[in-house]
Motif scaffolding. Sequence first.
Motif, mmCIF file in Angstrom:
data_model
loop_
_atom_site.group_PDB
_atom_site.id
_atom_site.type_symbol
_atom_site.label_atom_id
_atom_site.label_comp_id
_atom_site.label_asym_id
_atom_site.label_seq_id
_atom_site.Cartn_x
_atom_site.Cartn_y
_atom_site.Cartn_z
ATOM 1 N N ASN A 181 -11.025 -8.340 -1.432
ATOM 2 C CA ASN A 181 -9.930 -6.947 -1.039
ATOM 3 C C ASN A 181 -10.582 -6.050 -0.105
ATOM 4 O O ASN A 181 -10.222 -5.153 0.579
ATOM 5 N N CYS A 182 -11.863 -6.094 0.896
ATOM 6 C CA CYS A 182 -12.663 -6.171 1.719
ATOM 7 C C CYS A 182 -11.913 -7.081 3.004
ATOM 8 O O CYS A 182 -11.750 -6.564 3.519
ATOM 9 N N LEU A 183 -11.722 -8.786 2.737
ATOM 10 C CA LEU A 183 -11.290 -8.995 4.061
ATOM 11 C C LEU A 183 -9.795 -9.549 3.906
ATOM 12 O O LEU A 183 -9.514 -9.929 5.750
ATOM 13 N N LYS A 184 -9.039 -8.988 2.723
ATOM 14 C CA LYS A 184 -8.043 -9.438 3.332
ATOM 15 C C LYS A 184 -7.638 -8.762 4.523
ATOM 16 O O LYS A 184 -6.165 -9.250 4.818
ATOM 17 N N CYS A 185 -7.773 -7.958 4.930
ATOM 18 C CA CYS A 185 -7.949 -6.811 6.411
ATOM 19 C C CYS A 185 -7.773 -7.439 7.570
ATOM 20 O O CYS A 185 -7.343 -7.950 8.327
ATOM 21 N N HIS A 186 -9.109 -8.804 7.527
ATOM 22 C CA HIS A 186 -9.930 -8.637 8.328
ATOM 23 C C HIS A 186 -9.667 -10.459 9.090
ATOM 24 O O HIS A 186 -10.291 -10.553 9.517
ATOM 25 N N VAL A 187 -9.120 -10.692 7.963
ATOM 26 C CA VAL A 187 -9.086 -12.700 7.604
ATOM 27 C C VAL A 187 -7.780 -12.847 7.802
ATOM 28 O O VAL A 187 -7.071 -12.677 7.409
ATOM 29 N N GLN A 262 -3.825 3.030 0.059
ATOM 30 C CA GLN A 262 -2.782 3.620 -0.721
ATOM 31 C C GLN A 262 -1.460 1.638 -0.933
ATOM 32 O O GLN A 262 -1.352 2.164 -2.293
ATOM 33 N N ALA A 263 -2.583 1.153 -0.383
ATOM 34 C CA ALA A 263 -1.824 -0.083 -1.142
ATOM 35 C C ALA A 263 -2.745 0.017 -2.439
ATOM 36 O O ALA A 263 -4.247 -0.674 -2.446
ATOM 37 N N GLN A 264 -2.047 -0.237 -3.833
ATOM 38 C CA GLN A 264 -2.737 -0.815 -4.709
ATOM 39 C C GLN A 264 -2.515 -2.822 -5.096
ATOM 40 O O GLN A 264 -1.190 -2.629 -5.506
ATOM 41 N N GLN A 265 -3.752 -3.195 -5.634
ATOM 42 C CA GLN A 265 -2.443 -4.424 -6.100
ATOM 43 C C GLN A 265 -2.274 -3.999 -7.136
ATOM 44 O O GLN A 265 -2.790 -3.772 -8.594
ATOM 45 N N VAL A 266 -0.941 -4.791 -7.410
ATOM 46 C CA VAL A 266 -1.020 -5.318 -8.986
ATOM 47 C C VAL A 266 -0.723 -6.174 -9.443
ATOM 48 O O VAL A 266 -0.216 -6.835 -10.646
ATOM 49 N N LYS A 267 0.090 -6.945 -8.262
ATOM 50 C CA LYS A 267 0.474 -9.075 -8.402
ATOM 51 C C LYS A 267 -0.197 -9.419 -7.602
ATOM 52 O O LYS A 267 -1.152 -9.321 -6.897
ATOM 53 N N GLY A 268 -0.943 -10.775 -8.447
ATOM 54 C CA GLY A 268 -0.861 -11.933 -7.696
ATOM 55 C C GLY A 268 -3.191 -11.452 -7.139
ATOM 56 O O GLY A 268 -3.425 -10.898 -8.022
ATOM 57 N N ASN A 269 -2.796 -12.178 -6.276
ATOM 58 C CA ASN A 269 -4.066 -12.515 -5.799
ATOM 59 C C ASN A 269 -3.984 -11.512 -4.322
ATOM 60 O O ASN A 269 -3.240 -11.360 -3.782
ATOM 61 N N PRO A 270 -5.688 -11.132 -3.682
ATOM 62 C CA PRO A 270 -5.281 -10.008 -2.411
ATOM 63 C C PRO A 270 -4.105 -10.976 -0.975
ATOM 64 O O PRO A 270 -3.647 -9.701 -0.073
ATOM 65 N N PHE A 271 -3.790 -11.700 -1.689
ATOM 66 C CA PHE A 271 -3.909 -12.755 0.394
ATOM 67 C C PHE A 271 -2.453 -13.662 -0.114
ATOM 68 O O PHE A 271 -1.976 -14.053 0.915
ATOM 69 N N SER A 272 -1.818 -12.749 -1.404
ATOM 70 C CA SER A 272 -0.927 -13.625 -1.745
ATOM 71 C C SER A 272 0.508 -13.397 -1.297
ATOM 72 O O SER A 272 1.432 -13.928 -1.030
ATOM 73 N N PHE A 273 0.365 -12.584 -1.232
ATOM 74 C CA PHE A 273 1.570 -11.406 0.297
ATOM 75 C C PHE A 273 1.667 -12.093 0.848
ATOM 76 O O PHE A 273 0.674 -11.928 1.866
ATOM 77 N N ILE A 274 3.264 -12.250 2.169
ATOM 78 C CA ILE A 274 3.451 -13.024 3.312
ATOM 79 C C ILE A 274 4.538 -12.035 3.628
ATOM 80 O O ILE A 274 5.179 -11.974 3.264
ATOM 81 N N ALA A 275 4.870 -12.554 5.720
ATOM 82 C CA ALA A 275 5.469 -11.867 5.741
ATOM 83 C C ALA A 275 7.071 -12.601 5.065
ATOM 84 O O ALA A 275 7.175 -13.552 4.499
ATOM 85 N N GLY A 276 8.214 -11.410 4.878
ATOM 86 C CA GLY A 276 9.669 -11.568 4.221
ATOM 87 C C GLY A 276 9.119 -11.501 3.096
ATOM 88 O O GLY A 276 10.478 -10.772 1.898
ATOM 89 N N ASP A 277 7.877 -11.461 2.241
ATOM 90 C CA ASP A 277 7.810 -10.573 0.879
ATOM 91 C C ASP A 277 8.411 -8.878 0.826
ATOM 92 O O ASP A 277 8.135 -8.668 1.763
#
Length: 400
Positions: A181-187, A262-277
């Motif tokens: 949750n710290c790394l997800k936006c920086h790597v 404001q983005a609260q994770q409700v599914k998968g792993n913090p890296f699960s989302f990829i463009a197009g989802d």
Amino acid sequence: MKSKHTKYILCSIVLVLLFYILWYLKNTVTISDYLEPEIVATHYNGKNFVAQDTCIECHEDIFKSHVKTAHYNTSAIANEEHIKGKLAEGSNELNLKGVRLKLIKENDGIYQLTKPKFGDTALVKSKLDITIGSGVKGQSYLSWEDDKLYQLQLSYFEPANTWVNSPNFPEYSFNRPVDDNCLKCHVTFAENKNESGNGNIYNRNKLLLGIDCQRCHGPLEEHVVYHRTNPNAKVGVHVDNYGKYTQQQRLDACAVCHSGLQAQQVKGNPFSFIAGDTLSAYSKNYQNNNRNLKLDVHGNQMGLLSESKCFVNSLKMDCITCHSPHENERGEQDVFNAKCLSCHTITAINSSVEVNKHTETLNCISCHMPLVPSEVMKLKLDDGLNEIPVYIRTHLIGVY
Ligand code: HEC
Ligand code: HEC
Ligand code: HEC
Ligand code: HEC
Ligand code: HEC
Ligand code: HEC
Ligand code: HEC
């Protein structure tokens, strides 16, 4: 005599054979290497990431401008080139209420020395291994303890060109475990030993630093293999075309990192989302009307923009309307003015405003997207007496 001759012939044959085998191996290995690019990690969806310089071969211009962006430089190996703060004696210390911190240079790298003032006062030495932040506003530092990752207490704050206590750290000796949750936006990608991404134990060889091409375009092994096998293909295969995304998909591809707390994770792993989802399937963008949260340093550009009249009243506005994804355009007033004036005209503005007459050379954002001090992000300088806020360019476009 005769046996010497036979030996000589045999030796030659063996040598020739050996050279042939070497030649054969070298060539076949090169060809299959080329068709099988180096895989550096595997996403949770099973697709493979290739080394990021793989893209240079076919997308040279984009690659060269991308390496100058804040995205590309937002995380890196901590060395003298990437660490932004001052290391010279006299400028390398921070004195807080409960702890004294100092940075020192040794042959194999740069270390933080921590000297607590109360309780257990043993000196602790931690290596700066990874930088987080390109340094536009500041930089934090991460340190490995075996394969556990921690954030160090010292951070660098660019506007004051000084060391500060890392945001939200207490004033005693402290290392914060760094989870996804710290790394997800920086790597680009991290492989956490705990699949939910909550732990701080990582596969150190599978940490892809910097926000590179495949963070916004997905893991692209298949794309590379296809185009290497079919060098004449003119249309991208096994890769999405952003032009075919809906407005929401285009927004979500950026909002995954630009909607702040404001983005609260409700599914998968913090890296699960990829463009197009669709982001709403992965995280709940809750609105709690807390303005402070919206102005967090981890800016909520998405939330603010979506409340602006420009956005609400245009049919197709998204982040790319104003930002070129592969270029560093910070400070380019003319570029951004042109974006505003692609929808607004000076004549139209002047016909509706009463007093303030507009001209094309005014810097639109200085009045309509001003820098706003963050209410929650205040940084502590020397002894915690001085607090300075972080200024953020608001995306609530309006008349102030
Ligand atoms: C062997 C050549 C080759 C390599 C390597 C390659 N690409 Fe491509 N790529 C192409 C071609 C050809 C196209 C289609 C023409 C174009 O859009 O530039 C394309 C198109 C694209 C598109 C646009 C898709 C669209 O329809 O809008 C993206 C995005 C893309 N590539 C990303 C990447 C990334 C990221 C990498 C590195 C991981 C990469 N490519 C590596 C050949 C390659
Ligand atoms: C993986 C998370 C992530 C994604 C996806 C992402 N960003 Fe960012 N963005 C960041 C981070 C982190 C920074 C701060 C970088 C820094 O300075 O260290 C940033 C910085 C920026 C900046 C400021 C650049 C500067 O020069 O200071 C802009 C503009 C921006 N992003 C736009 C976008 C747009 C547009 C998209 C979608 C196409 C996007 N971002 C997608 C994480 C992301
Ligand atoms: C939800 C996504 C997100 C998360 C999670 C996140 N950041 Fe950020 N961070 C950003 C964005 C976006 C920016 C750029 C801020 C802006 O200009 O609005 C940023 C900026 C920064 C900066 C300043 C970069 C610069 O060059 O100006 C630092 C340092 C930083 N983050 C560290 C961290 C650390 C450490 C963590 C984990 C504890 C973290 N961030 C978690 C999105 C995130
Ligand atoms: C911050 C997210 C982000 C990153 C990082 C990123 N791209 Fe893109 N890329 C986009 C977006 C968004 C578009 C669609 C732009 C548009 O619709 O105008 C795009 C479009 C493209 C295209 C097709 C259109 C064009 O401009 O030719 C290619 C090819 C491409 N990217 C390759 C790359 C490569 C190669 C890298 C790394 C060197 C990269 N991208 C890094 C977001 C990103
Ligand atoms: C995609 C088109 C588009 C772009 C780009 C755009 N705007 Fe707007 N903007 C609009 C629309 C539509 C409105 C709604 C008012 C109207 O109908 O004229 C608006 C409203 C405004 C208002 C009035 C807001 C209020 O609360 O009364 C201001 C000020 C403004 N825009 C400034 C800007 C600036 C500055 C930029 C560049 C950073 C910009 N706009 C870029 C479409 C756009
Ligand atoms: C109407 C035009 C416009 C739109 C749309 C827009 N931005 Fe910006 N953005 C700007 C301008 C102008 C700046 C200031 C650039 C500078 O400082 O040179 C900026 C700055 C930023 C920054 C740096 C903030 C800071 O305080 O340093 C980030 C991050 C960013 N934008 C992300 C986004 C994201 C994500 C989106 C989509 C949700 C978006 N922007 C949509 C015009 C826009
Ligand atoms: C010195 C500050 C300043 C600058 C710079 C500035 N504006 Fe304004 N703008 C204002 C003020 C104040 C208003 C409201 C005036 C009023 O209602 O009398 C306004 C109003 C507007 C409006 C709303 C008009 C309406 O219909 O209500 C738009 C759109 C706008 N500006 C766009 C721009 C653009 C585009 C630029 C850059 C070329 C720009 N502004 C530069 C101060 C500024």
